[in-house]
Design an enzyme around this catalytic site. Structure first.
Site, mmCIF file in Angstrom:
data_model
loop_
_atom_site.group_PDB
_atom_site.id
_atom_site.type_symbol
_atom_site.label_atom_id
_atom_site.label_comp_id
_atom_site.label_asym_id
_atom_site.label_seq_id
_atom_site.Cartn_x
_atom_site.Cartn_y
_atom_site.Cartn_z
ATOM 1 N N GLU A 245 -12.338 13.008 13.461
ATOM 2 C CA GLU A 245 -11.717 13.289 12.169
ATOM 3 C C GLU A 245 -12.525 14.391 11.491
ATOM 4 O OE1 GLU A 245 -10.590 10.314 9.391
ATOM 5 O OE2 GLU A 245 -9.443 9.123 10.841
ATOM 6 N N ASP B 294 -7.347 4.139 9.137
ATOM 7 C CA ASP B 294 -8.698 4.136 8.565
ATOM 8 C C ASP B 294 -8.955 2.901 7.712
ATOM 9 O OD1 ASP B 294 -9.551 6.518 9.709
ATOM 10 O OD2 ASP B 294 -8.756 7.742 8.089
ATOM 11 N N HIS C 54 0.810 -1.214 0.000
ATOM 12 C CA HIS C 54 0.000 0.000 0.000
ATOM 13 C C HIS C 54 0.845 1.266 0.000
ATOM 14 C CE1 HIS C 54 -4.225 1.144 0.226
ATOM 15 N NE2 HIS C 54 -3.874 2.184 0.952
#
Length: 535
Positions: free
Chosen positions: A274, A161, A98
């Site tokens: 957030e 997340d 990633h």
């Protein structure tokens, strides 16, 4: 042992050592000089699968081989061979791939260690309920850690997340989400590590043992060792989440409320804070997305933004089903202190595991539309609290215009929740913000959605910060020159460099970060077609 047997043993040992030192990595691997319980693969399909990453910003350059390890000792044997060979060839650990800018690549003369592909001997997460921790393999995905700990009614305290990331990968950066204001990043919730250094030593480290390595590896971008085991602190897992979004038209009011929320202590507070920025009218019109029930449509037309930027605060309250009668009142009391637009309150309720895994559901939708495996020119910045208003004016209301190609996250964190002994770099203020521009580039989209446009926009944002003297720090950093890396680490650079000399003196590890150059890359430079040829 007889004298003759001793002589024969020494001759064989000398021959093996001479072989390792004299020949290159290609010959070492192909003749099977590295004995592992896992396996090496040279198949073109396997080499291709590890040559690119989520960012898709670099031209793929296949490694020499891929190691699928079954233990820390397999990783150590590979690195000891690399360390002892004439070329000191590169070795990089790859989790779920990633990374954005090829950080897990090695070039064509290296070996990628595929950490997240489970081998039958790779240990599964081991939960110790009484001690409130879990031991996990460095390549384990966080989603699988969660599943295992929930069997005991427990869960890690701090998250990212997106759960389909490897433990070793996020701990090599920091690992942040909306819980970081309270629990700190994931690297602040680690009790112990097993690390294979650039010398091929397997070292256990913690606050009490090999402390320098322990803190150096956390947030260390893979420069000092490969994490093969992590002991993660746990807490009782909630069962449900009350998930709330509210809108603001004033940036000052929005950030004031966010900063108030992260200053709260004790039980009476939200568990996750957030936010995101809405600069694109198209995103406003489609803002409801999967968060809202079709039976509860967003009356976005009732929110007056005068064609300007809107800001969304995202907060959650965790609870157990036995507390369902009181959670409404608690949320109501907490929200009375906030100054959002009254008509913009949107709420949903779901299981804890579904909230944590929310991004994966969005991923599946994007994959179904062939919109996931596209270039991702992401830019993640830590911005000091004292300059966040200047950033808003110059970037959100300036450089971005009214078009973007993905979510823009923004939320504050408390510096005292970060251990300054780790290698992670943050601004020198007590409160700082993450600003994450998580864009996706489309080759057949509008001009503002194309890769070169978005990359140029990132460049302009960084130039603006430099000219305005906003001392931002990149999160998941990517720099083109060592001079830029020296500036990134500031007065911590000398310590970072000395640790590299101690734990990876031949610059074997994580060469894709381009902080230190591996000598073998000078002997075997990248091909002219490679995008890494310029560094």
């Amino acid at each position: 042992m007889t004298r003759e047997m001793t002589s024969s043993f020494l001759l064989v040992t000398f021959a093996i050592c001479t072989l390792i030192i004299a020949v290159g990595p290609s010959e070492l691997l192909r003749i099977g000089a590295i004995d592992v319980d896992g396996h090496f693969t040279f198949k073109p399909s396997d080499l291709a699968s590890v040559s690119s990453d989520f960012g898709m910003l670099k031209s793929p350059e296949e490694p020499l081989a891929v190691l699928h390890p079954s233990s820390a000792e397999d990783v150590a044997r590979l690195i000891r061979t690399a360390y002892g060979s004439a070329t000191a060839f590169p070795v990089s650990a790859r989790g779920h791939g990633h990374s954005i800018n090829g950080q897990a690549s090695t070039g064509r003369n290296g070996v990628v260690v595929e950490m997240s592909h489970r081998n039958i001997r790779t240990p599964e997460p081991l939960v110790e309920p009484e001690e409130m921790y879990v031991d996990v393999w460095g390549g384990e995905l966080w989603v699988d850690v969660l599943k295992k700990t929930l069997e005991h009614g427990l869960a890690p305290k701090s998250w990212t997340d997106y759960l389909y990331l490897s433990v070793g990968g996020t701990l090599s950066n920091a690992g942040i989400s909306g819980q970081a204001f309270h629990h700190g990043p994931q690297i602040s919730n680690v009790l112990e590590l097993d690390v294979v250094t650039g010398r091929g030593e397997v070292m256990r480290c913690s606050e009490e043992e090999n402390t320098r390595l322990f803190h150096g590896v956390l947030g260390g971008l893979g420069q000092f060792g490969i994490i093969t085991r992590a002991r993660i602190s746990l807490e009782p897992a909630p069962q449900r989440v009350r998930w709330i979004r509210v809108l603001y038209s004033s940036f000052e009011v929005f950030t004031e409320d966010q900063e108030y929320l992260i200053s709260m202590h004790g039980q009476s507070k939200f568990d996750y804070v957030e936010g995101f920025v809405i600069v694109d009218e198209g995103l406003v019109n489609n803002w409801r997305s999967s968060f809202f029930s079709p039976r509860n449509p967003v009356k976005i037309s009732s929110v007056s933004s005068n064609g300007s930027v809107l800001y969304c605060l995202e907060i959650t309250k965790n609870y157990h089903e036995s507390e369902s009668d009181t959670v409404d009142l608690e949320v109501e009391i907490l929200m009375k202190e906030l100054n959002f637009i009254p008509t913009s309150v949107f709420t949903t309720d779901l299981q804890y595991v579904d909230f944590l895994d929310r991004v994966h559901k969005a991923e599946l939708k994007l994959r179904s539309k062939n919109l996931w495996e596209v270039p991702h020119p992401w830019l993640n910045l830590f911005v000091p609290k004292s300059r966040i208003s200047d950033f808003d004016k110059g970037v959100f209301k300036g450089i971005l215009g009214n078009k973007t190609s993905g979510p823009i996250l923004i939320y504050p964190m408390n510096k005292d929740k970060w251990d300054e002994r780790s290698s992670a770099v943050t601004p020198d203020e007590e409160v700082f913000y993450l600003v994450a521009l998580l864009r996706s580039a489309l080759s057949d989209g509008e001009e503002t959605q194309k890769l070169e446009y978005l990359k140029d926009q990132n460049r302009r944002i960084l130039e603006f910060c430099e000219q305005a003297k906003i001392n931002v720090k990149q999160y998941l950093p990517h720099h083109a020159t060592q001079e830029e890396w020296v500036d990134h680490y500031g007065d911590r650079w000398d310590q970072f460099r000395s640790m590299k000399a101690e734990f990876d003196p031949r610059h074997i590890l994580a060469t894709g970060q381009k902080i230190f150059q591996n000598p073998s890359l000078a002997l075997f430079p990248p091909s002219p077609s490679s995008s890494s040829a310029s560094w």
